[in-house]
Write a protein that holds these residues in place. Structure first.
Motif, PDB file in Angstrom:
ATOM      1  N   ALA A 175       0.962  -0.684  -0.124  1.00 64.77           N
ATOM      2  CA  ALA A 175       0.375  -0.265  -0.308  1.00 64.77           C
ATOM      3  C   ALA A 175       1.669   1.041  -0.123  1.00 64.77           C
ATOM      4  CB  ALA A 175      -0.640  -0.169   0.713  1.00 64.77           C
ATOM      5  N   TYR A 176       0.358   2.334  -0.834  1.00 67.02           N
ATOM      6  CA  TYR A 176       1.223   3.111  -1.309  1.00 67.02           C
ATOM      7  C   TYR A 176       0.339   4.387  -1.314  1.00 67.02           C
ATOM      8  CZ  TYR A 176       4.554  -0.283  -2.924  1.00 67.02           C
ATOM      9  OH  TYR A 176       5.352  -1.167  -3.029  1.00 67.02           O
ATOM     10  N   THR A 177       0.855   6.176  -0.817  1.00 68.82           N
ATOM     11  CA  THR A 177      -0.098   6.591  -0.704  1.00 68.82           C
ATOM     12  C   THR A 177       0.425   7.902  -1.108  1.00 68.82           C
ATOM     13  OG1 THR A 177      -1.359   8.403   0.543  1.00 68.82           O
ATOM     14  CG2 THR A 177       0.302   7.720   1.495  1.00 68.82           C
ATOM     15  N   PHE A 178       0.067   9.088  -2.143  1.00 71.75           N
ATOM     16  CA  PHE A 178       0.691  10.180  -2.578  1.00 71.75           C
ATOM     17  C   PHE A 178       0.483  11.306  -0.779  1.00 71.75           C
ATOM     18  CE2 PHE A 178      -0.315   8.032  -6.712  1.00 71.75           C
ATOM     19  CZ  PHE A 178       0.342   9.041  -7.399  1.00 71.75           C
ATOM     20  N   SER A 179       0.212  11.282   0.470  1.00 64.18           N
ATOM     21  CA  SER A 179       0.176  11.905   0.693  1.00 64.18           C
ATOM     22  C   SER A 179       1.028  11.970   1.682  1.00 64.18           C
ATOM     23  CB  SER A 179      -0.838  11.517   1.868  1.00 64.18           C
ATOM     24  OG  SER A 179      -2.408  11.248   1.784  1.00 64.18           O
ATOM     25  N   LYS A 180       2.061  11.125   1.860  1.00 61.94           N
ATOM     26  CA  LYS A 180       3.862  11.200   2.518  1.00 61.94           C
ATOM     27  C   LYS A 180       4.568  11.623   1.891  1.00 61.94           C
ATOM     28  CE  LYS A 180       0.888   9.588   6.633  1.00 61.94           C
ATOM     29  NZ  LYS A 180       0.186  10.174   5.882  1.00 61.94           N
ATOM     30  N   SER A 181       4.972  10.743   1.081  1.00 55.79           N
ATOM     31  CA  SER A 181       6.426  10.861   0.303  1.00 55.79           C
ATOM     32  C   SER A 181       6.096  11.590  -0.942  1.00 55.79           C
ATOM     33  CB  SER A 181       6.607   9.487  -0.454  1.00 55.79           C
ATOM     34  OG  SER A 181       6.808   8.472   0.272  1.00 55.79           O
TER      35      SER A 181
ATOM     36  N   SER B   1       3.754  14.311  -0.713  1.00 54.97           N
ATOM     37  CA  SER B   1       3.564  15.731   0.505  1.00 54.97           C
ATOM     38  C   SER B   1       2.702  16.304  -0.391  1.00 54.97           C
ATOM     39  CB  SER B   1       4.279  16.846   0.548  1.00 54.97           C
ATOM     40  OG  SER B   1       5.275  16.280   0.976  1.00 54.97           O
ATOM     41  N   MET B   2       1.361  15.446  -0.925  1.00 51.14           N
ATOM     42  CA  MET B   2      -0.410  15.861  -1.101  1.00 51.14           C
ATOM     43  C   MET B   2      -1.141  15.356   0.067  1.00 51.14           C
ATOM     44  SD  MET B   2       1.491  14.730  -4.656  1.00 51.14           S
ATOM     45  CE  MET B   2      -0.438  14.864  -6.247  1.00 51.14           C
ATOM     46  N   SER B   3      -0.845  15.479   0.793  1.00 51.36           N
ATOM     47  CA  SER B   3      -1.982  15.135   1.637  1.00 51.36           C
ATOM     48  C   SER B   3      -3.758  15.517   1.844  1.00 51.36           C
ATOM     49  CB  SER B   3      -1.583  15.203   3.091  1.00 51.36           C
ATOM     50  OG  SER B   3      -1.228  16.837   3.183  1.00 51.36           O
ATOM     51  N   GLY B   4      -3.780  16.070   1.245  1.00 55.41           N
ATOM     52  CA  GLY B   4      -5.146  16.590   0.900  1.00 55.41           C
ATOM     53  C   GLY B   4      -5.875  15.950  -0.595  1.00 55.41           C
ATOM     54  N   TRP B   5      -4.899  15.125  -1.391  1.00 58.45           N
ATOM     55  CA  TRP B   5      -5.329  14.995  -2.200  1.00 58.45           C
ATOM     56  C   TRP B   5      -6.450  13.885  -2.311  1.00 58.45           C
ATOM     57  CZ3 TRP B   5      -3.020  15.547  -7.953  1.00 58.45           C
ATOM     58  CH2 TRP B   5      -2.746  17.153  -7.839  1.00 58.45           C
ATOM     59  N   ARG B   6      -5.598  12.905  -1.119  1.00 56.39           N
ATOM     60  CA  ARG B   6      -6.274  10.975  -0.948  1.00 56.39           C
ATOM     61  C   ARG B   6      -6.102  11.018  -1.640  1.00 56.39           C
ATOM     62  NH1 ARG B   6      -4.431  11.409   4.174  1.00 56.39           N
ATOM     63  NH2 ARG B   6      -5.323   9.535   3.374  1.00 56.39           N
ATOM     64  N   CYS B   7      -5.213  10.442  -2.974  1.00 53.04           N
ATOM     65  CA  CYS B   7      -5.268   9.125  -3.407  1.00 53.04           C
ATOM     66  C   CYS B   7      -3.412   8.450  -2.771  1.00 53.04           C
ATOM     67  CB  CYS B   7      -4.904  10.358  -4.713  1.00 53.04           C
ATOM     68  SG  CYS B   7      -4.379   9.171  -6.180  1.00 53.04           S
ATOM     69  N   GLY B   8      -3.956   6.997  -3.299  1.00 49.98           N
ATOM     70  CA  GLY B   8      -3.265   5.919  -2.642  1.00 49.98           C
ATOM     71  C   GLY B   8      -3.528   5.172  -4.131  1.00 49.98           C
ATOM     72  N   TYR B   9      -2.612   3.757  -3.594  1.00 51.30           N
ATOM     73  CA  TYR B   9      -2.386   3.122  -4.818  1.00 51.30           C
ATOM     74  C   TYR B   9      -2.081   2.306  -3.719  1.00 51.30           C
ATOM     75  CZ  TYR B   9       2.184   3.966  -5.784  1.00 51.30           C
ATOM     76  OH  TYR B   9       3.669   4.080  -5.830  1.00 51.30           O
ATOM     77  N   MET B  10      -2.390   0.648  -4.449  1.00 49.13           N
ATOM     78  CA  MET B  10      -1.498  -0.819  -4.023  1.00 49.13           C
ATOM     79  C   MET B  10      -1.363  -1.885  -5.180  1.00 49.13           C
ATOM     80  SD  MET B  10      -5.075  -3.758  -3.359  1.00 49.13           S
ATOM     81  CE  MET B  10      -3.895  -4.522  -4.203  1.00 49.13           C
ATOM     82  N   VAL B  11      -0.197  -2.364  -5.311  1.00 42.75           N
ATOM     83  CA  VAL B  11       0.238  -3.124  -5.563  1.00 42.75           C
ATOM     84  C   VAL B  11       0.401  -5.172  -5.708  1.00 42.75           C
ATOM     85  CG1 VAL B  11       2.159  -3.995  -6.958  1.00 42.75           C
ATOM     86  CG2 VAL B  11       2.026  -1.912  -6.171  1.00 42.75           C
ATOM     87  N   ALA B  12      -0.492  -5.703  -6.089  1.00 44.07           N
ATOM     88  CA  ALA B  12      -0.544  -7.236  -5.664  1.00 44.07           C
ATOM     89  C   ALA B  12      -0.376  -8.368  -6.804  1.00 44.07           C
ATOM     90  CB  ALA B  12      -2.181  -7.675  -4.943  1.00 44.07           C
TER      91      ALA B  12
END
Length: 180
Positions: A147-153, A155-166
């Motif tokens: 699980a990955y998020t744009f919020s942390k790495s 610095s796009m915390s307001g965007w609430r966009c993430g993704y998963m790889v599986a």
């Protein structure tokens, strides 16, 4: 085929629990842990098994504890990894991840690899280090969700966009949950 986009990374923790956990299952969780891990595990009727991260081990995962969990826990079903770790900053080395993969590969133990700080690894000297993912270990894509998020790495915390790889099969299952 292996990526699903969602509203942040936390939702994939929930979907992982839905896809892999049944009542009575045991889930190894390193502490300190993100506050949503326990409620998601318990909501599925599973139980967390806590292992502390230790400063003297540079807050790296305790591979011996994982080995005991996999071999001795009859209902061992999942392992939650969070590296680079929040809040300790501990980093699982490539050797740690290889050892963990060797322990769980081909078993019924799935891995949730929470990696929101994947681009924030610094050495003691302040030099930018390198993050490694357990998903890169041979054969691990089949039993892992990263699980990955744009919020942390990013610095796009307001965007609430993430993704998963599986694996494609797990990604397809989770994509159905995201879209319902």
């Amino acid at each position: 085929d292996n990526v699903v986009v969602g509203p942040g990374a936390k939702v994939f923790e929930t979907y992982f629990c839905e896809a892999f956990l049944e009542p009575g299952d045991a889930v190894l969780v390193f502490q300190p842990a993100f506050p949503t891990y326990e409620p998601n595990i318990v909501r599925r009727g599973a139980r967390p098994v806590y292992v502390p991260l230790k400063q003297e081990d540079q807050f790296r995962p305790d591979v011996v504890a994982i080995e005991r969990f996999v071999k001795d826990e009859p209902r061992a079903r999942a392992l939650f990894l969070n590296f680079p770790h929040n809040p300790t900053g501990g980093v699982a080395t490539r050797e740690d991840l290889k050892a963990i993969a060797d322990l769980v590969r081909g078993t019924d133990v799935a891995v949730f690899s929470d990696e929101p700080y994947c681009h924030m690894v610094w050495g003691a000297d302040g030099e930018l280090g390198r993050h490694h993912s357990i998903l890169a270990e041979p054969g691990m894509l089949e039993q892992c969700v990263g699980a990955y998020t744009f919020s942390k790495s990013y610095s796009m915390s307001g965007w609430r966009c993430g993704y998963m790889v599986a694996s494609a099969a797990v990604a397809q299952l989770v994509a159905k949950m995201v879209n319902t």
